[in-house]
Design an enzyme around this catalytic site. Structure first.
Site, mmCIF file in Angstrom:
data_model
loop_
_atom_site.group_PDB
_atom_site.id
_atom_site.type_symbol
_atom_site.label_atom_id
_atom_site.label_comp_id
_atom_site.label_asym_id
_atom_site.label_seq_id
_atom_site.Cartn_x
_atom_site.Cartn_y
_atom_site.Cartn_z
ATOM 1 N N ARG A 284 13.421 6.703 4.079
ATOM 2 C CA ARG A 284 14.334 6.594 2.601
ATOM 3 C C ARG A 284 13.794 7.757 1.953
ATOM 4 N NH1 ARG A 284 9.852 7.656 0.679
ATOM 5 N NH2 ARG A 284 10.915 6.901 -1.351
ATOM 6 N N GLY A 285 14.342 7.790 0.573
ATOM 7 C CA GLY A 285 14.245 8.915 -0.194
ATOM 8 C C GLY A 285 15.439 9.890 0.098
ATOM 9 N N ASP B 63 18.076 10.888 -7.061
ATOM 10 C CA ASP B 63 19.005 10.458 -5.796
ATOM 11 C C ASP B 63 20.311 11.134 -6.017
ATOM 12 O OD1 ASP B 63 16.868 8.238 -5.941
ATOM 13 O OD2 ASP B 63 17.691 8.489 -3.792
ATOM 14 N N LYS C 289 14.709 6.021 -8.917
ATOM 15 C CA LYS C 289 14.583 4.605 -8.433
ATOM 16 C C LYS C 289 14.496 3.982 -9.756
ATOM 17 C CE LYS C 289 13.568 2.905 -5.515
ATOM 18 N NZ LYS C 289 14.577 1.960 -4.765
ATOM 19 N N ARG D 231 23.895 3.607 2.674
ATOM 20 C CA ARG D 231 23.200 3.422 1.067
ATOM 21 C C ARG D 231 24.220 4.150 0.481
ATOM 22 N NH1 ARG D 231 17.290 4.043 0.172
ATOM 23 N NH2 ARG D 231 17.368 2.503 -1.549
ATOM 24 N N GLN E 142 7.000 1.566 -3.391
ATOM 25 C CA GLN E 142 7.048 2.859 -2.873
ATOM 26 C C GLN E 142 5.865 3.702 -3.489
ATOM 27 O OE1 GLN E 142 9.983 1.230 -3.967
ATOM 28 N NE2 GLN E 142 11.503 1.874 -2.428
HETATM 29 O O1 MRU Z 1 15.076 3.324 -2.289
HETATM 30 P P1 MRU Z 1 14.338 4.669 -2.153
HETATM 31 O O2 MRU Z 1 12.904 4.418 -1.708
HETATM 32 O O3 MRU Z 1 14.936 5.576 -1.085
HETATM 33 O O4 MRU Z 1 14.191 5.544 -3.457
HETATM 34 C C1 MRU Z 1 13.878 6.690 -3.435
HETATM 35 C C2 MRU Z 1 13.790 7.345 -4.655
HETATM 36 O O5 MRU Z 1 14.048 6.896 -5.852
HETATM 37 C C3 MRU Z 1 13.173 9.050 -4.761
HETATM 38 O O6 MRU Z 1 12.510 9.106 -6.165
HETATM 39 C C4 MRU Z 1 14.495 9.762 -4.646
HETATM 40 O O7 MRU Z 1 15.213 9.588 -3.443
HETATM 41 C C5 MRU Z 1 13.915 11.266 -4.478
HETATM 42 S S1 MRU Z 1 13.185 11.544 -3.066
HETATM 43 C C6 MRU Z 1 12.730 13.161 -2.974
#
Ligand code: MRU
Length: 364
Positions: free
Chosen positions: A56-57, A249, A260, A99, A208
């Site tokens: 994820r990320g 994102d 997030k 996603r 997270q």
């Molecule tokens: O749901 P996730 O864990 O994929 O969410 C991730 C985030 O919101 C991060 O802050 C974002 O993807 C930036 S990662 C460098």
């Protein structure tokens, strides 16, 4: 690329083997108590890993999907050129559906897909096109590590001795191929010898922050304190936070930023208390095809993540649960955006066009 950039931290993802290889992911659903890896040998396995947040990320899911596209088309490299390209496009659409919010996913898939299409137009040799697609995925992994390292160099001067720096969710090495985005300036400032404390929101409902950000910052020897999300405003009111840095994102053409869920609340609290709020993101996270944050698709995840996260029911029976995975922080609340091409400050349509507007980004 097989190195997270953080001593002691295993790589988020890596390709094992040559043309017959597979994608190895650090299973982030098991952290921080178990360090286990998941091997993916098909597009279906990569899709599931992204969906389940094993990887994820935003940048990490982009690179994982790029490899997923190679895995999903490998067995078609002996087909006709037309059949091969059809499979490339089908696999792309399938992986993109994993996603919706992080634009890095479609950006990465489009890039590998274009490589395959260009190779087919030039030579009509699916085997060769597939090899070039895999080479492109490797290149993207290398680039992501370099870009994140550069984000660290650009952002590190914002962090001074004695500061409290707050972050939300995980935008670290675990969310990228190496170094991270929001955490990269912290690693760089630490490497340069500055002493500061990092406050990490635990990040409900999937934690997270507590599970991943605290894990990697502690591994790197930084001073880390985890707090419940609801405590961030009080911490700011107490004068203990001098800087907020979060990841992203998707960033719209006007700078509105999806990250997030909970990030928006942190931005409101930061504005109220006069704490500068920064976003750190690579250019691949900008989506210049959409004018503002209202167009960003926000993933809604299962109510069970709120109702019975980590196997224990914590919501009274009969109550519904609301579980958007992301929210949008308006550009006007963001002091600046730390990119690999420099610090974008103030956040304006013109500055974004100037720093980000280029062929490699998600343009309209
Ligand atoms: O749901 P996730 O864990 O994929 O969410 C991730 C985030 O919101 C991060 O802050 C974002 O993807 C930036 S990662 C460098």
């Amino acid at each position: 690329m097989t190195d997270s950039g953080i001593p002691g931290l295993p790589p988020t993802l890596r390709w094992k083997g040559g043309a017959q290889g597979l994608l190895v992911l650090l299973d982030q659903t098991r952290l921080p108590t178990a360090v286990v890896f998941r091997e993916c040998g098909s597009a279906e396995a990569v899709h599931a890993a992204i969906r389940e947040l094993c990887v994820r990320g935003a940048p990490a899911i982009g690179v994982a999907a790029a490899y997923g596209l190679c895995l999903g088309t490998r067995s078609h490299s002996g087909s006709s050129a037309g059949e091969f390209i059809e499979q490339v496009r089908k696999t792309c659409a399938f992986l993109e559906s994993a996603r919706p919010t992080a634009v890095n996913l479609s950006w990465a898939l489009r890039r590998v897909c274009r490589r395959g299409e260009a190779a087919i137009s030039a030579e009509a040799d699916p085997q060769r096109a597939w090899e070039l697609m895999l080479a492109e995925a490797h290149r993207m992994a290398e680039e992501d590590a370099a870009v994140c390292r550069r984000i660290g160099e650009v952002g590190a001067p914002l962090i001074r001795d004695g500061m409290g720096v707050l972050t939300h969710c995980n935008a670290g090495a675990l969310a990228t191929v190496a170094h991270g985005t929001a955490l990269s300036p912290m690693y760089e400032a630490h490497r340069q010898g500055r002493r500061f404390r990092v406050f990490v929101d635990e990040t409900r409902p999937l934690l997270q922050g507590a599970r991943l950000t605290a894990f990697e910052l502690s591994a790197a020897g930084l001073d880390v304190t985890v707090l419940c999300d609801g405590a961030a405003a009080t911490l700011m009111a107490a004068g203990r936070v001098q800087l907020v840095v979060v990841g992203a994102d998707r960033i719209a053409a006007n700078g509105d930023t999806a990250n997030k869920v909970g990030t928006y609340g942190v931005a409101i609290a930061a504005r109220h208390h006069g704490v500068p709020f920064y976003v750190a993101a690579p250019r691949s996270t900008f989506d210049l095809s959409i004018p503002d944050g209202a167009q960003i698709p926000i993933e809604e995840r299962s109510a069970d993540e709120v109702r019975c996260g980590f196997g224990r029911t914590t919501v009274a029976g009969g109550a519904a649960c609301y579980n958007p995975a992301f929210d949008v922080t308006p550009a006007g609340m963001i002091r600046g955006i730390i990119t690999e091409s420099g610090l974008l400050e103030p956040v304006s349509v013109e500055n974004i066009r100037q720093i980000v507007g280029c062929g490699s980004c998600n343009e309209g």
